[in-house]
Scaffold this motif. Structure first.
Motif, short mmCIF file in Angstrom:
data_model
loop_
_atom_site.label_atom_id
_atom_site.label_comp_id
_atom_site.label_asym_id
_atom_site.label_seq_id
_atom_site.Cartn_x
_atom_site.Cartn_y
_atom_site.Cartn_z
N ALA A 17 0.53 -11.59 -40.09
CA ALA A 17 1.05 -12.87 -40.58
C ALA A 17 2.13 -12.67 -41.64
O ALA A 17 3.16 -13.37 -41.61
N PRO A 18 1.96 -11.74 -42.60
CA PRO A 18 3.04 -11.53 -43.58
C PRO A 18 4.35 -11.09 -42.93
O PRO A 18 5.43 -11.49 -43.37
N GLU A 19 4.26 -10.25 -41.88
CA GLU A 19 5.49 -9.81 -41.18
C GLU A 19 6.17 -10.99 -40.50
O GLU A 19 7.40 -11.11 -40.52
N ILE A 20 5.38 -11.85 -39.88
CA ILE A 20 5.94 -13.03 -39.23
C ILE A 20 6.60 -13.93 -40.27
O ILE A 20 7.71 -14.44 -40.06
N HIS A 46 0.32 -19.28 -41.17
CA HIS A 46 -1.13 -19.15 -41.05
C HIS A 46 -1.68 -20.20 -40.08
O HIS A 46 -2.50 -19.89 -39.20
N GLU A 47 -1.23 -21.44 -40.22
CA GLU A 47 -1.72 -22.51 -39.36
C GLU A 47 -1.30 -22.30 -37.90
O GLU A 47 -2.09 -22.49 -36.97
N LEU A 48 -0.04 -21.88 -37.70
CA LEU A 48 0.45 -21.66 -36.34
C LEU A 48 -0.26 -20.49 -35.68
O LEU A 48 -0.65 -20.56 -34.51
N VAL A 49 -0.42 -19.38 -36.40
CA VAL A 49 -1.09 -18.21 -35.85
C VAL A 49 -2.54 -18.55 -35.52
O VAL A 49 -3.07 -18.15 -34.47
N THR A 50 -3.21 -19.28 -36.41
CA THR A 50 -4.60 -19.68 -36.17
C THR A 50 -4.70 -20.53 -34.90
O THR A 50 -5.61 -20.34 -34.07
N THR A 51 -3.76 -21.45 -34.71
CA THR A 51 -3.76 -22.31 -33.52
C THR A 51 -3.49 -21.50 -32.26
O THR A 51 -4.17 -21.68 -31.23
N LEU A 52 -2.49 -20.60 -32.31
CA LEU A 52 -2.17 -19.78 -31.14
C LEU A 52 -3.33 -18.86 -30.77
O LEU A 52 -3.61 -18.63 -29.59
#
Length: 256
Positions: free
Chosen positions: A27-30, A42-48
């Motif tokens: 997530a930090p790299e993104i 964080h929200e987008l990664v959690t959803t994906l």
């Protein structure tokens, strides 16, 4: 055209990042690469991840890779592809750029079969047709396809004796053909000079599928009256671009 949805665009931006590097990201790299707020990422990664588009990397805590859902979508896309139809569209675009005849061909045994063709806009043009079959060694597309074969497959397709000729310029020596194919592998482009038609020259480039395998070749054919070294360089670049575009349509995405 409707309004683009920023959240969807950001989610797709995240997924496309995984096409690069080793295919894993944190997530930090993104956050750093896309310059997005940390909470948004964080929200987008959690959803994906919840929808199986991303999955955690078990042996690397905090990192993600593409999930099975992306594979399912890609597989469905690949199932719907039609090489001939896609080739015809790309061939038309290349022909509109250069005004010359453009072919897409596949290899069958020691021959090539043209599966797509767009005619030149000039009065003097190459006479050919989709569905036509020619000895591979006499054509630029055929040389490109032969050069892409593993050594054992190439050996199985070449005769013990001389190769059949279509014109006085056709290659008839297997040893000379092997030399030409080695040069083709090195340059990534094939050239034919009056070998299948005494009045025509041609350049060809490889078309790859999503696995990186060469499945076809795209060529540009030119009558001798319009052939020159400068024109050869121009059409070589166009053939490469066209083959690259068709490869992308087939799902091939070369890494830098």
């Amino acid at each position: 055209m409707g309004r683009r949805v920023p959240a969807v665009s950001r989610a797709l931006d995240i997924l496309e990042l995984f096409l690069e590097g080793d295919g894993t990201l944190s997530a930090p790299e993104i956050t750093r690469r896309l310059q997005l707020p940390r909470t948004t990422v964080h929200e987008l990664v959690t959803t994906l991840a919840a929808r199986s588009y991303l999955v955690p990397v078990a042996e690397q805590p905090g990192r993600y890779r593409l999930g099975v859902r992306t594979y399912q979508l890609g597989s469905r896309y690949a199932e719907q592809l039609d090489l001939a139809a896609e080739g015809q569209q790309v061939a038309r675009a290349v022909a509109e750029t250069c005004g010359e005849t453009v072919h897409v061909a596949v290899l069958e045994d020691a021959d090539v079969i043209y599966i797509a063709k767009v005619d030149s806009t000039h009065a003097v043009r190459m006479v050919s047709a989709a569905g036509r079959r020619l000895p591979a060694h006499c054509t630029a597309v055929g040389k490109m396809l032969l050069a892409s074969l593993p050594p054992e497959e190439l050996d199985a397709r070449l005769p013990d004796g001389e190769l059949p000729a279509m014109t006085p310029n056709s290659l008839t020596s297997v040893a000379e053909l092997r030399r030409v194919l080695a040069e083709t592998r090195e340059t990534g482009v094939a050239t034919e000079r009056q070998e299948s038609n005494a009045d025509v020259c041609c350049v060809a480039a490889p078309v790859r599928d999503r696995a990186g395998q060469v499945v076809a070749a795209l060529s540009v054919s030119v009558p001798m009256i319009r052939w020159s070294e400068e024109r050869r360089r121009e059409l070589t670049e166009l053939a490469r671009q066209g083959a690259g575009q068709l490869s992308e349509r087939l799902g091939h995405h070369p890494r830098e």
